[in-house]
Design a protein around this motif. Structure first.
Motif, PDB file in Angstrom:
ATOM      1  N   SER A 117       0.838  -1.193   0.000  1.00 49.39           N
ATOM      2  CA  SER A 117       0.000   0.000   0.000  1.00 49.39           C
ATOM      3  C   SER A 117       0.878   1.251   0.000  1.00 49.39           C
ATOM      4  N   ASP A 135     -11.181   9.663  -7.326  1.00 47.89           N
ATOM      5  CA  ASP A 135     -11.739   8.432  -6.759  1.00 47.89           C
ATOM      6  C   ASP A 135     -11.211   8.136  -5.353  1.00 47.89           C
ATOM      7  N   LYS A 136     -10.237   8.907  -4.905  1.00 47.29           N
ATOM      8  CA  LYS A 136      -9.655   8.706  -3.573  1.00 47.29           C
ATOM      9  C   LYS A 136     -10.171   9.714  -2.546  1.00 47.29           C
ATOM     10  N   ASP A 157     -12.007   8.278   0.702  1.00 52.07           N
ATOM     11  CA  ASP A 157     -11.038   7.525   1.508  1.00 52.07           C
ATOM     12  C   ASP A 157     -10.007   8.454   2.141  1.00 52.07           C
ATOM     13  N   ASN A 158      -9.528   9.422   1.369  1.00 48.96           N
ATOM     14  CA  ASN A 158      -8.507  10.330   1.876  1.00 48.96           C
ATOM     15  C   ASN A 158      -9.027  11.258   2.968  1.00 48.96           C
ATOM     16  N   ALA A 213     -11.048  10.507   5.341  1.00 48.49           N
ATOM     17  CA  ALA A 213     -10.946   9.765   6.600  1.00 48.49           C
ATOM     18  C   ALA A 213      -9.484   9.606   7.024  1.00 48.49           C
ATOM     19  N   LEU A 214      -8.580   9.516   6.041  1.00 51.21           N
ATOM     20  CA  LEU A 214      -7.162   9.314   6.323  1.00 51.21           C
ATOM     21  C   LEU A 214      -6.460  10.615   6.722  1.00 51.21           C
ATOM     22  N   ARG A 265     -16.856  10.004   8.816  1.00 53.58           N
ATOM     23  CA  ARG A 265     -16.304   9.584   7.521  1.00 53.58           C
ATOM     24  C   ARG A 265     -15.407  10.657   6.932  1.00 53.58           C
TER      25      ARG A 265
END
Length: 622
Positions: free
Chosen positions: A39, A274-275, A278-279, A281-282, A359
């Motif tokens: 990853s 598309d990220k 997800d990003n 939350a990261l 989220r």
């Protein structure tokens, strides 16, 4: 209203000041693919490290002959190298010319040639190939520098980013004071950025923005923040974290860059759309700027997941959304919920809204929305969930930022109040006119076009129709016929429509539609005489006009022409779907003028149901 005069001479001067003040603090964090195939990981740059990288690249450009206001193009998606290259161009004294990575090779060549760019940064082999393909049309382009593509070649026309940095490092060793001298020589009136935006003919127009434009934007946003903080609202400072995914070829992304230089916050940078979820939350940002389409996508995903959770879960979700909407409308009026509504909202927050905020990382102060209109219902959904979206307004010609809703004073459907130092008035025909430090210096190589929109005393005609309500601006219509999609990209429909007619002689009209929509679609009418000939040749001579509009073979024929059309269009201009209308456009119905010019709005209004049907899957209804 605070003073919006910048204390800096230029963007490089502001950058140097930020490095001096925040040297060891983190400036950027960005994803890096794993060398072992696992990853990806995120790496960081401090302000000092950023300065060192920028210095080597800037001196490398200087060694290639980049001098004051020399144009250098960047064809890339949003990534750390884009920021470093842009800062290096400016620190070398040059001006950045922006190219969307989705641009076609001819469009790339036109922008490079028209801007007079002598150097181009290219993201990868795909972007390099576009430039190589059009090399003959760009005689002034002396060097291509690739971020991650293959360098080399017989004449060394393409080199790698590290090759450029090595040139600069060598020059720095010889002349350690040169970088500071170059930075000091850049003046506020020097050209900083050329951003190309679509014109009505389809040919993009270069908007000239100088250092003073960006210094004004950074200072106006700081002044606004100071004013809001004095009223007790939470605003941005050096401890914030921005998540930046916006296209940096767009003026909206550039504003977020210069605001970071002024305030000193950390920016997490990753342009992969598309990220985003997800990003969030990261990275756990405290704020993010986006086009409305992103909020629509998040809303759609939340709704779909609620539906997939089963009847009971969806029922709770719909109830919570209803409660949130009531609360949002109260807050728009400056009130807070009380009594039973306050109890219901607290329960809705526990069951639904708190999970949504989690989220996004749980640290958000607010989102900023721009580039296209935000649907009020989407804004209120998030507002009721405890997530504030501040909608703003501006154009490339106004350095992006001209109006913005303020925290605690949000009005959905409005783009808020002008930034400090920006003047507004409404012309007799309803057009919004703006004046102030953000206004462009003109169009590149297009003096007539500049004079058409910019008066001698500095008033810029936006092409948008609007009204002022208690000082807040509400955009009601577009004066010009350009389409602006929900992602903030401009589309010139007439150019596409005329191109299509040469590809498909059996079509009478192609009406491209997509203003404030997520993508472009089209309404198609058949040419009665031509389609009759085609029908006879294809064994369909027994069908009348209406019958042919419903015939799959006819649709396949039109689809083939649409596919051919799309091959030469940038992605945001491609026609994703079409509907063949049951009748021609007529003067009698008010769809075309007696001189046979199409009345676009009349056509769109008459066929609103057909147009909406082509977007049925883009925004889910509750």
């Amino acid at each position: 209203m605070g003073n919006t005069s910048s204390p800096y001479r230029s963007v490089p001067d502001m950058f140097a000041s930020r490095v001096a003040e925040s040297g060891e603090r983190e400036a950027f964090t960005y994803p890096v693919p794993s060398s072992t195939g696992g990853s990806e990981k995120w790496e960081t740059l401090t302000w000092n490290q950023t300065r060192d990288r920028v210095r080597d690249l800037a001196l490398g450009l200087h060694s290639l002959g980049v001098t004051s206001q020399a144009r250098c193009a960047i064809a890339s998606s949003t990534r750390i190298e884009w920021v470093l290259a842009d800062l290096a161009i400016l620190c070398a004294g040059g001006a950045s010319t922006t190219i969307y990575p989705t641009s076609t090779p001819p469009d790339c060549a036109y922008i490079v040639s028209d801007s007079g760019s002598m150097v181009a940064f290219a993201e990868n082999d795909e972007q390099v190939a576009k430039l190589v393909d059009q090399r003959g049309a760009m005689p002034g382009l002396s060097k291509v520098i690739t971020f991650e593509g293959a360098a080399g070649g017989d004449d060394d026309w393409v080199i790698g980013l590290e090759d450029l940095a090595a040139l600069g490092a060598e020059l720095h060793a010889e002349k350690p004071e040169l970088f500071d001298e170059l930075v000091a020589s850049v003046k506020s009136e020097h050209l900083a950025t050329l951003i190309y935006t679509s014109g009505t003919t389809g040919r993009p127009k270069g908007v000239r923005l100088d250092h003073a434009n960006w210094l004004y934007e950074a200072e106006a946003l700081k002044v606004m923040g100071d004013e809001m903080r004095a009223q007790g609202w939470e605003m941005l400072d050096a401890d914030d974290v921005q998540y930046l995914w916006l296209p940096l070829a767009h003026s909206f992304g550039k504003v977020m860059q210069v605001t970071q230089l002024r305030l000193g916050f950390l920016t997490a940078i990753d342009g992969r759309v598309d990220k985003i979820v997800d990003n969030l939350a990261l990275v756990r940002p405290t704020f993010m700027a986006a086009a409305p389409r992103i909020f629509e996508k998040v809303f759609n995903k939340v709704v779909m997941q609620a539906k997939e959770g089963g009847g009971a879960k969806y029922k709770i979700f719909k109830w919570a959304v209803g409660v949130g909407d009531k609360v949002a409308r109260l807050k728009e009026d400056g009130k807070e919920p009380g009594g039973a509504l306050a109890v219901q909202h607290k329960l809705a927050d526990k069951l639904v809204f708190s999970k949504l905020r989690a989220r996004f990382g749980g640290r958000l102060k607010f989102f900023v929305s721009g580039s296209a209109p935000l649907a009020p219902d989407i804004g209120r959904f998030f507002y009721g969930a405890g997530i504030t979206i501040l909608e703003g307004y501006g154009l490339t010609e106004t350095s992006a930022g001209a109006f913005l809703n303020r925290p605690g004073d949000v009005r959905f459907g409005s783009v808020g109040l002008p930034l400090p130092g920006t003047e507004v008035r409404i012309a007799e025909d309803g057009e919004v006119l703006l004046r102030g430090g953000s206004i462009m210096r003109g169009y590149h190589n297009l003096s007539g076009a500049t004079e058409a929109v910019l008066t001698e005393d500095g008033w810029f005609a936006t092409g948008d129709i609007g009204v002022l309500e208690n000082g807040r601006l509400r955009i009601t219509d577009r004066k010009k016929e350009l389409i602006k999609t929900a992602s903030g990209k401009y589309v010139a429909p007439q150019s596409i429509e005329s191109r299509f007619k040469s590809l498909c002689p059996y079509v009478g009209n192609l009406v491209v539609h997509g203003d404030r929509r997520p993508y472009c679609v089209a309404l198609v009418t058949l040419d009665p005489e031509a389609i009759e000939v085609w029908a006879e040749a294809n064994g369909l001579g027994a069908l009348n006009y209406v019958g042919l509009t419903k015939e799959p073979k006819v649709r396949a024929m039109v689809q083939e022409a649409i596919d051919e059309l799309n091959k030469d269009l940038p992605r945001h201009e491609t026609v994703k779907d079409f509907t063949i209308l049951p009748s021609e456009l007529t003067v009698e119905q008010g769809e075309i003028t007696p001189s046979l010019k199409m009345r676009r709005r009349a056509v769109e209004e008459r066929y609103r149901e057909q147009l909406d049907a082509m977007y049925k899957d883009s925004i889910q209804s509750l």
